[in-house]
Design a protein around this motif. Structure first.
Motif, PDB file in Angstrom:
ATOM      1  N   VAL A   1       0.579   4.508  -4.919  1.00  0.00           N
ATOM      2  CA  VAL A   1       1.229   4.308  -3.622  1.00  0.00           C
ATOM      3  C   VAL A   1       0.477   3.287  -2.749  1.00  0.00           C
ATOM      4  O   VAL A   1       1.107   2.430  -2.112  1.00  0.00           O
ATOM      5  N   PRO A   2      -0.859   3.292  -2.699  1.00  0.00           N
ATOM      6  CA  PRO A   2      -1.549   2.301  -1.847  1.00  0.00           C
ATOM      7  C   PRO A   2      -1.637   0.906  -2.464  1.00  0.00           C
ATOM      8  O   PRO A   2      -2.185   0.003  -1.818  1.00  0.00           O
ATOM      9  N   PHE A   3      -1.136   0.714  -3.681  1.00  0.00           N
ATOM     10  CA  PHE A   3      -1.343  -0.548  -4.397  1.00  0.00           C
ATOM     11  C   PHE A   3      -0.770  -1.740  -3.640  1.00  0.00           C
ATOM     12  O   PHE A   3      -1.490  -2.706  -3.325  1.00  0.00           O
ATOM     13  N   LEU A   4       0.521  -1.718  -3.318  1.00  0.00           N
ATOM     14  CA  LEU A   4       1.135  -2.872  -2.658  1.00  0.00           C
ATOM     15  C   LEU A   4       0.642  -3.061  -1.218  1.00  0.00           C
ATOM     16  O   LEU A   4       0.271  -4.184  -0.851  1.00  0.00           O
ATOM     17  N   PRO A   5       0.623  -2.022  -0.382  1.00  0.00           N
ATOM     18  CA  PRO A   5       0.112  -2.264   0.978  1.00  0.00           C
ATOM     19  C   PRO A   5      -1.359  -2.662   0.981  1.00  0.00           C
ATOM     20  O   PRO A   5      -1.775  -3.525   1.769  1.00  0.00           O
ATOM     21  N   GLY A   6      -2.167  -2.065   0.103  1.00  0.00           N
ATOM     22  CA  GLY A   6      -3.567  -2.441   0.039  1.00  0.00           C
ATOM     23  C   GLY A   6      -3.756  -3.873  -0.422  1.00  0.00           C
ATOM     24  O   GLY A   6      -4.652  -4.579   0.063  1.00  0.00           O
ATOM     25  N   SER A   7      -2.910  -4.326  -1.353  1.00  0.00           N
ATOM     26  CA  SER A   7      -2.987  -5.709  -1.819  1.00  0.00           C
ATOM     27  C   SER A   7      -2.602  -6.683  -0.716  1.00  0.00           C
ATOM     28  O   SER A   7      -3.118  -7.802  -0.649  1.00  0.00           O
ATOM     29  N   ALA A   8      -1.664  -6.279   0.154  1.00  0.00           N
ATOM     30  CA  ALA A   8      -1.264  -7.137   1.269  1.00  0.00           C
ATOM     31  C   ALA A   8      -2.346  -7.221   2.332  1.00  0.00           C
ATOM     32  O   ALA A   8      -2.522  -8.257   2.976  1.00  0.00           O
ATOM     33  N   VAL A   9      -3.107  -6.146   2.497  1.00  0.00           N
ATOM     34  CA  VAL A   9      -4.117  -6.081   3.564  1.00  0.00           C
ATOM     35  C   VAL A   9      -5.452  -6.660   3.103  1.00  0.00           C
ATOM     36  O   VAL A   9      -6.100  -7.415   3.829  1.00  0.00           O
ATOM     37  N   GLU A  10      -5.863  -6.304   1.898  1.00  0.00           N
ATOM     38  CA  GLU A  10      -7.161  -6.742   1.385  1.00  0.00           C
ATOM     39  C   GLU A  10      -6.992  -8.005   0.543  1.00  0.00           C
ATOM     40  O   GLU A  10      -5.910  -8.289   0.038  1.00  0.00           O
ATOM     41  N   ASN A  11      -8.049  -8.731   0.378  1.00  0.00           N
ATOM     42  CA  ASN A  11      -8.001  -9.998  -0.348  1.00  0.00           C
ATOM     43  C   ASN A  11      -8.182  -9.775  -1.854  1.00  0.00           C
ATOM     44  O   ASN A  11      -9.037 -10.390  -2.499  1.00  0.00           O
ATOM     45  N   ARG A  12      -7.384  -8.895  -2.405  1.00  0.00           N
ATOM     46  CA  ARG A  12      -7.460  -8.571  -3.831  1.00  0.00           C
ATOM     47  C   ARG A  12      -6.231  -7.762  -4.229  1.00  0.00           C
ATOM     48  O   ARG A  12      -5.540  -7.200  -3.373  1.00  0.00           O
ATOM     49  N   LEU A  13      -5.965  -7.719  -5.546  1.00  0.00           N
ATOM     50  CA  LEU A  13      -4.948  -6.826  -6.077  1.00  0.00           C
ATOM     51  C   LEU A  13      -5.575  -5.453  -6.258  1.00  0.00           C
ATOM     52  O   LEU A  13      -6.545  -5.299  -7.012  1.00  0.00           O
ATOM     53  N   LEU A  14      -5.044  -4.468  -5.588  1.00  0.00           N
ATOM     54  CA  LEU A  14      -5.696  -3.158  -5.481  1.00  0.00           C
ATOM     55  C   LEU A  14      -5.187  -2.191  -6.553  1.00  0.00           C
ATOM     56  O   LEU A  14      -4.921  -1.031  -6.269  1.00  0.00           O
ATOM     57  N   PHE A  15      -5.023  -2.644  -7.782  1.00  0.00           N
ATOM     58  CA  PHE A  15      -4.437  -1.789  -8.824  1.00  0.00           C
ATOM     59  C   PHE A  15      -5.378  -0.644  -9.187  1.00  0.00           C
ATOM     60  O   PHE A  15      -5.071   0.527  -8.942  1.00  0.00           O
TER      61      PHE A  15
ATOM     62  N   ARG B   1      -8.500   4.951  -7.737  1.00  0.00           N
ATOM     63  CA  ARG B   1      -9.705   5.582  -7.176  1.00  0.00           C
ATOM     64  C   ARG B   1      -9.425   6.121  -5.772  1.00  0.00           C
ATOM     65  O   ARG B   1      -9.897   7.193  -5.404  1.00  0.00           O
ATOM     66  N   MET B   2      -8.643   5.378  -5.006  1.00  0.00           N
ATOM     67  CA  MET B   2      -8.372   5.742  -3.618  1.00  0.00           C
ATOM     68  C   MET B   2      -7.599   7.059  -3.499  1.00  0.00           C
ATOM     69  O   MET B   2      -7.817   7.844  -2.564  1.00  0.00           O
ATOM     70  N   THR B   3      -6.693   7.301  -4.449  1.00  0.00           N
ATOM     71  CA  THR B   3      -5.835   8.500  -4.372  1.00  0.00           C
ATOM     72  C   THR B   3      -6.423   9.686  -5.124  1.00  0.00           C
ATOM     73  O   THR B   3      -5.759  10.717  -5.240  1.00  0.00           O
ATOM     74  N   ARG B   4      -7.659   9.554  -5.616  1.00  0.00           N
ATOM     75  CA  ARG B   4      -8.304  10.680  -6.293  1.00  0.00           C
ATOM     76  C   ARG B   4      -8.455  11.842  -5.303  1.00  0.00           C
ATOM     77  O   ARG B   4      -8.988  11.698  -4.215  1.00  0.00           O
TER      78      ARG B   4
ATOM     79  N   GLN C   1      10.644   3.490   4.072  1.00  0.00           N
ATOM     80  CA  GLN C   1      10.022   3.471   2.746  1.00  0.00           C
ATOM     81  C   GLN C   1       8.741   2.649   2.737  1.00  0.00           C
ATOM     82  O   GLN C   1       7.722   3.071   2.174  1.00  0.00           O
ATOM     83  N   LEU C   2       8.791   1.460   3.342  1.00  0.00           N
ATOM     84  CA  LEU C   2       7.612   0.602   3.351  1.00  0.00           C
ATOM     85  C   LEU C   2       6.524   1.168   4.252  1.00  0.00           C
ATOM     86  O   LEU C   2       5.332   1.113   3.918  1.00  0.00           O
ATOM     87  N   ALA C   3       6.931   1.697   5.396  1.00  0.00           N
ATOM     88  CA  ALA C   3       5.942   2.243   6.328  1.00  0.00           C
ATOM     89  C   ALA C   3       5.203   3.422   5.717  1.00  0.00           C
ATOM     90  O   ALA C   3       3.988   3.576   5.925  1.00  0.00           O
ATOM     91  N   LEU C   4       5.900   4.245   4.947  1.00  0.00           N
ATOM     92  CA  LEU C   4       5.277   5.455   4.409  1.00  0.00           C
ATOM     93  C   LEU C   4       4.086   5.121   3.519  1.00  0.00           C
ATOM     94  O   LEU C   4       3.002   5.698   3.691  1.00  0.00           O
ATOM     95  N   CYS C   5       4.263   4.189   2.563  1.00  0.00           N
ATOM     96  CA  CYS C   5       3.135   3.885   1.675  1.00  0.00           C
ATOM     97  C   CYS C   5       2.018   3.166   2.424  1.00  0.00           C
ATOM     98  O   CYS C   5       0.833   3.362   2.125  1.00  0.00           O
ATOM     99  N   ALA C   6       2.364   2.344   3.438  1.00  0.00           N
ATOM    100  CA  ALA C   6       1.332   1.678   4.224  1.00  0.00           C
ATOM    101  C   ALA C   6       0.559   2.672   5.082  1.00  0.00           C
ATOM    102  O   ALA C   6      -0.663   2.541   5.272  1.00  0.00           O
ATOM    103  N   ILE C   7       1.245   3.670   5.614  1.00  0.00           N
ATOM    104  CA  ILE C   7       0.579   4.693   6.426  1.00  0.00           C
ATOM    105  C   ILE C   7      -0.365   5.522   5.556  1.00  0.00           C
ATOM    106  O   ILE C   7      -1.492   5.849   5.964  1.00  0.00           O
TER     107      ILE C   7
END
Length: 317
Positions: free
Chosen positions: A211-225, A230-233, A302-308
């Motif tokens: 779930v954080p993959f796309l919003p995290g990739s938009a925010v951080e300077n990397r692909l957060l795959f 690790r983040m959702t552990r 839908q977009l806001a939920l994963c970004a939140i």
């Protein structure tokens, strides 16, 4: 440090964002949607002969479409792939703008948005990665289920081909398929059913972890795959609960929308001249407005939920 996800607060913020920021989401999406629609219209004019399709009347079948094609099927497939890539590229910019607005508070003024900068490019590649993962795993699971069931590619191809012919035939005749008709292809149908069931469980788990993959990739300077895993552990069951409640709420909203548009469609069909035609036209306009309002609200939520969820895990805010 990973923070606990408050389910109620996340859902409340999601629905509030979709409502309060409706116009913002609309400004991000209206031009990409218009450009995609223009491409689809132009491609359809190249692929099909409009006169031949119009000559078929209201009952246009696959045979009519095949006869009306101006280009080989391979060229039509290339147009389809180009359309999908164009849609993903244009949507990536709008997605990135919403993600960064929710996660960073980044405002992008203007009456439209077209972007393919770093955040949009990472969202684009993220969408491609998710598409390859989902379709690739679905295919691999299907192959494993097929081999475990004793079927082969040939029997699957023959069975699904016969099923397609039967579905088209029943649709043209207005009939339904019977148990006796489906019995000869019970094996391939079982493979398809088991593949769908297993794939749903596997892909639901993976996509919730990502779930954080796309919003995290938009925010951080990397692909957060891998970072998303690790983040959702330790958060999987909470995220699952959030999405179960969210989907239930969207289902209720969709039912209300369908009932509303049903009444509007009935009223827009009024005819007879004079005031009735005027009322029908007015309700037709209202129907379009309701549909746009509903679609933009759903997209924003839908977009806001994963970004939140991404922001709550990373910052706790």
């Amino acid at each position: 440090m990973s923070q606990r996800i408050p389910v109620g607060a996340v859902l409340t913020e999601t629905f509030n964002f979709a409502r309060v920021r409706w116009l913002t989401v609309f400004t991000y999406f209206w031009l990409p949607i218009l450009l995609i629609g223009a491409f689809v219209f132009g491609a359809s004019q190249v692929i099909f002969d409009p006169a031949a399709i119009n000559a078929a009347g209201d009952d246009v079948t696959l045979a009519h479409l095949a006869a009306a094609m101006r280009v080989p099927a391979s060229v039509a497939v290339l147009f389809g792939l180009a359309g999908v890539l164009l849609m993903m590229a244009l949507y990536a910019g709008a997605f990135a703008s919403v993600f960064r607005l929710v996660a960073l508070g980044e405002e992008r003024p203007g009456i439209f948005q077209l972007r393919f900068d770093g955040p949009a490019q990472r969202v684009f590649w993220g969408q491609l990665i998710l598409a390859v993962m989902n379709y690739g795993l679905f295919f691999l699971i299907g192959v494993v289920v097929m081999l475990a069931s004793g079927e082969s590619f040939q029997t699957m191809g023959d069975g699904l081909g016969r099923l397609t012919i039967m579905i088209i035939g029943s649709a043209l005749e207005g009939s339904t398929l019977t148990q006796e008709q489906l019995q000869p292809i019970a094996g391939p149908l079982g493979v398809v059913g088991n593949t769908i069931m297993i794939s749903f469980l596997v892909l639901a788990y993976l996509n919730l972890k990502l779930v954080p993959f796309l919003p995290g990739s938009a925010v951080e300077n990397r692909l957060l795959f891998l970072g998303a895993f690790r983040m959702t552990r330790g958060h999987f069951w909470t995220i699952l609960g959030v999405y179960v409640i969210f989907i239930a709420a969207m289902l209720v909203l969709t039912i209300v929308y369908e009932l509303t548009t049903g009444v509007i469609d009935l009223m827009s069909g009024l005819a007879g001249g004079g005031a009735l035609s005027l009322i029908g036209g007015l309700f037709g306009i209202i129907g379009v407005a309701v549909t746009v309002a509903y679609q933009v609200y759903i997209m924003g939520a839908q977009l806001a939920l994963c970004a939140i969820i991404y922001r709550r895990i990373t910052t706790g805010e």
